[in-house]
Design a protein around this motif. Structure first.
Motif, PDB file in Angstrom:
ATOM      1  N   VAL A 217      92.311  85.874  21.517  1.00  0.00           N
ATOM      2  CA  VAL A 217      91.924  87.095  20.803  1.00  0.00           C
ATOM      3  C   VAL A 217      93.091  87.513  19.919  1.00  0.00           C
ATOM      4  N   GLN A 218      92.893  87.475  18.610  1.00  0.00           N
ATOM      5  CA  GLN A 218      93.888  88.004  17.686  1.00  0.00           C
ATOM      6  C   GLN A 218      93.595  89.492  17.519  1.00  0.00           C
ATOM      7  N   ASN A 219      94.258  90.289  18.316  1.00  0.00           N
ATOM      8  CA  ASN A 219      94.055  91.733  18.276  1.00  0.00           C
ATOM      9  C   ASN A 219      94.885  92.310  17.138  1.00  0.00           C
ATOM     10  N   ASN A 220      94.257  92.440  15.968  1.00  0.00           N
ATOM     11  CA  ASN A 220      94.987  92.954  14.805  1.00  0.00           C
ATOM     12  C   ASN A 220      94.738  94.439  14.559  1.00  0.00           C
ATOM     13  N   GLY A 221      94.186  95.108  15.580  1.00  0.00           N
ATOM     14  CA  GLY A 221      94.091  96.555  15.531  1.00  0.00           C
ATOM     15  C   GLY A 221      92.849  97.135  14.903  1.00  0.00           C
ATOM     16  N   TRP A 222      92.112  96.325  14.138  1.00  0.00           N
ATOM     17  CA  TRP A 222      90.977  96.857  13.397  1.00  0.00           C
ATOM     18  C   TRP A 222      89.785  95.904  13.417  1.00  0.00           C
ATOM     19  N   ALA A 223      88.601  96.465  13.643  1.00  0.00           N
ATOM     20  CA  ALA A 223      87.344  95.747  13.461  1.00  0.00           C
ATOM     21  C   ALA A 223      86.724  96.352  12.205  1.00  0.00           C
ATOM     22  N   ILE A 224      87.084  95.822  11.067  1.00  0.00           N
ATOM     23  CA  ILE A 224      86.851  96.407   9.736  1.00  0.00           C
ATOM     24  C   ILE A 224      87.523  97.788   9.727  1.00  0.00           C
ATOM     25  N   SER A 225      86.768  98.881   9.889  1.00  0.00           N
ATOM     26  CA  SER A 225      87.364 100.216   9.864  1.00  0.00           C
ATOM     27  C   SER A 225      87.438 100.857  11.236  1.00  0.00           C
ATOM     28  N   LEU A 237      93.143  93.960  25.998  1.00  0.00           N
ATOM     29  CA  LEU A 237      91.931  93.142  25.933  1.00  0.00           C
ATOM     30  C   LEU A 237      92.013  91.947  26.872  1.00  0.00           C
ATOM     31  N   ALA A 238      93.230  91.541  27.196  1.00  0.00           N
ATOM     32  CA  ALA A 238      93.398  90.409  28.118  1.00  0.00           C
ATOM     33  C   ALA A 238      92.789  90.708  29.480  1.00  0.00           C
ATOM     34  N   TYR A 239      92.766  91.987  29.874  1.00  0.00           N
ATOM     35  CA  TYR A 239      92.226  92.361  31.177  1.00  0.00           C
ATOM     36  C   TYR A 239      90.729  92.077  31.280  1.00  0.00           C
ATOM     37  N   LYS A 240      90.069  91.867  30.159  1.00  0.00           N
ATOM     38  CA  LYS A 240      88.624  91.665  30.190  1.00  0.00           C
ATOM     39  C   LYS A 240      88.241  90.348  30.857  1.00  0.00           C
ATOM     40  N   GLY A 241      89.177  89.463  31.045  1.00  0.00           N
ATOM     41  CA  GLY A 241      88.865  88.203  31.701  1.00  0.00           C
ATOM     42  C   GLY A 241      88.896  88.271  33.214  1.00  0.00           C
ATOM     43  N   ILE A 242      89.527  89.314  33.760  1.00  0.00           N
ATOM     44  CA  ILE A 242      89.718  89.385  35.218  1.00  0.00           C
ATOM     45  C   ILE A 242      88.392  89.389  35.961  1.00  0.00           C
ATOM     46  N   GLY A 243      87.443  90.182  35.479  1.00  0.00           N
ATOM     47  CA  GLY A 243      86.168  90.290  36.165  1.00  0.00           C
ATOM     48  C   GLY A 243      85.373  89.006  36.213  1.00  0.00           C
ATOM     49  N   TYR A 244      85.724  88.070  35.330  1.00  0.00           N
ATOM     50  CA  TYR A 244      85.020  86.782  35.298  1.00  0.00           C
ATOM     51  C   TYR A 244      85.811  85.687  36.005  1.00  0.00           C
ATOM     52  N   GLY A 245      86.986  86.030  36.521  1.00  0.00           N
ATOM     53  CA  GLY A 245      87.804  85.030  37.196  1.00  0.00           C
ATOM     54  C   GLY A 245      88.538  84.133  36.225  1.00  0.00           C
TER      55      GLY A 245
END
Length: 399
Positions: A217-225, A237-245
């Motif tokens: 995930v290239q977290n560049n701070g913005w999803a368009i605006s 955002l890295a924490y989003k993988g924990i729930g999936y193992g």
């Protein structure tokens, strides 16, 4: 259910989760949790620092120097591509200025036979992977859905829909593993795409079947605006993988050494059959979403200014000079190589393209269907008839 059967099932379930400690190989950090702060080896001034975790080994200066060379060429390509939009040679271009360490450092860690699944903003990564810059820009020029051969380059077509390529990456990685190959799939997304359902489905599938895929995930701070804080309340955002193992890590994406170290370990982890990895690279989108976007409508220059001081190229250059791996002569040679690449791109993109109408029927199916063959024949006959008619008129006028 009979009591005896319930008891037997309970004992079996308990035995299944009781694994001897020596048989458990701990992931990068503690369990699945990423480092408390983004992993980095270089501070904002390019000075060497010790990372918050000892899980990673810094790359050699030789590897870092090659990364720097590719980043220099990549940035010059990006500047030239942006100029081509102003000249009307490209329909649109999403700049990745400031994200060179993320893109170059990541693709450097995969092999030619590994699969790469990019987004629309990853043109620099494609160029660094060795794909012809003109073929990279064919999509953005509007000449074809993809200018390069995905099968020959092991690189999927650049993806405009958000996160759909992650499902493809998980499927390809799993399929290759089932066929006994030791290849890995590297899949890029932006922070906005982490809010899409495909992101979660891909992580879950990859984790369940231990597909050898690395999600970056290239977290560049913005999803368009839309700023990151409007998308998630997660600490990273890295924490989003924990729930999936899924093993997770967060990295300073403007530190090329850290990107090389962490993505390199993630690729090795996946290749060894231990399952997928999710890596979040913290960076910033320096330019507007695309040349058609006005970023001043939703962010100020004061928000961008601090990130100018974290430039990944200057950061790596400072470090390489400090250890004697880079001097003025070598830096100038890399800059000259970037200029040659830009000049060649400019010259070839300025040439007018005359697409063949029959190209409409190429790459639709692996083997053309009967209907497709019939339609192609009809178009071919029409073209030939028009050519003959034109020749007859010309001959009559000459007579």
């Amino acid at each position: 259910m009979a009591p005896t059967r319930k008891a037997a099932n309970a004992r079996a379930a308990k035995a299944a989760v009781q694994v001897a400690p020596e048989e458990v190989e701990a992931p990068f950090q503690k369990g699945l949790i990423p480092a408390p702060t983004p992993v980095c080896f270089l501070d904002e001034h390019g000075q060497r620092v010790e990372p918050v975790t000892d899980d990673y080994v810094a790359p050699s200066d030789t590897e870092a120097l090659e990364c720097y060379r590719r980043m220099v060429i990549g940035r010059r390509f990006d500047v030239q591509a942006s100029a081509l939009t102003r000249q009307g040679r490209l329909a649109v271009y999403p700049s990745s200025r400031g994200q060179e360490a993320c893109q170059v450092g990541s693709v450097m860690k995969i092999r030619e036979d590994d699969w790469f699944f990019p987004t629309y903003r990853d043109s620099v990564a494609l160029v660094s992977r060795g794909i012809d810059p003109v073929e990279v820009l064919t999509l953005l020029r509007g000449d074809a859905h993809c200018g390069y051969d995905p099968m020959a380059t092991h690189t999927a077509a650049q993806c405009t829909p958000l996160a759909t390529q992650l499902l493809h990456a998980a499927g390809v990685a799993y399929g290759d593993a089932r066929q006994g190959r030791d290849s890995v799939a590297l899949a890029f997304i932006g922070d906005g795409a982490s809010s899409e359902g495909d992101f979660h489905e891909a992580l879950n599938f990859a984790a369940v079947f231990k597909a050898p895929v690395v999600f970056v995930v290239q977290n560049n701070g913005w999803a368009i605006s839309v700023p990151l804080e409007k998308q998630t309340a997660a600490p990273s955002l890295a924490y989003k993988g924990i729930g999936y193992g899924v093993v997770c890590e967060q990295v300073d994406g403007n530190d090329a050494l850290a990107v090389l170290a962490v993505v390199g370990k993630a690729v090795d982890w996946a290749r060894s059959g231990k399952g997928p990895v999710l890596v979040e690279l913290h960076t910033y989108r320096m330019e507007a979403h695309t040349n058609a976007d006005d970023a001043t409508r939703y962010r100020t220059a004061d928000q961008v200014a601090p990130w100018l001081q974290k430039d990944p190229l200057e950061r790596l250059e400072t470090y390489l000079r400090s250890v004697g791996a880079l001097d003025d002569e070598l830096a100038e040679s890399y800059a000259a190589e970037g200029e040659r690449t830009a000049a060649d791109l400019r010259d070839r993109m300025n040439a007018e393209v005359e697409p063949s109408p029959e190209s409409l029927f190429e790459n639709v199916y692996a083997a053309p269907t009967a209907q497709l063959v019939e339609q192609r024949s009809m178009v071919r006959e029409e073209i030939e008839a028009e050519r003959d008619a034109h020749a007859s008129v010309t001959t009559g006028e000459d007579a």
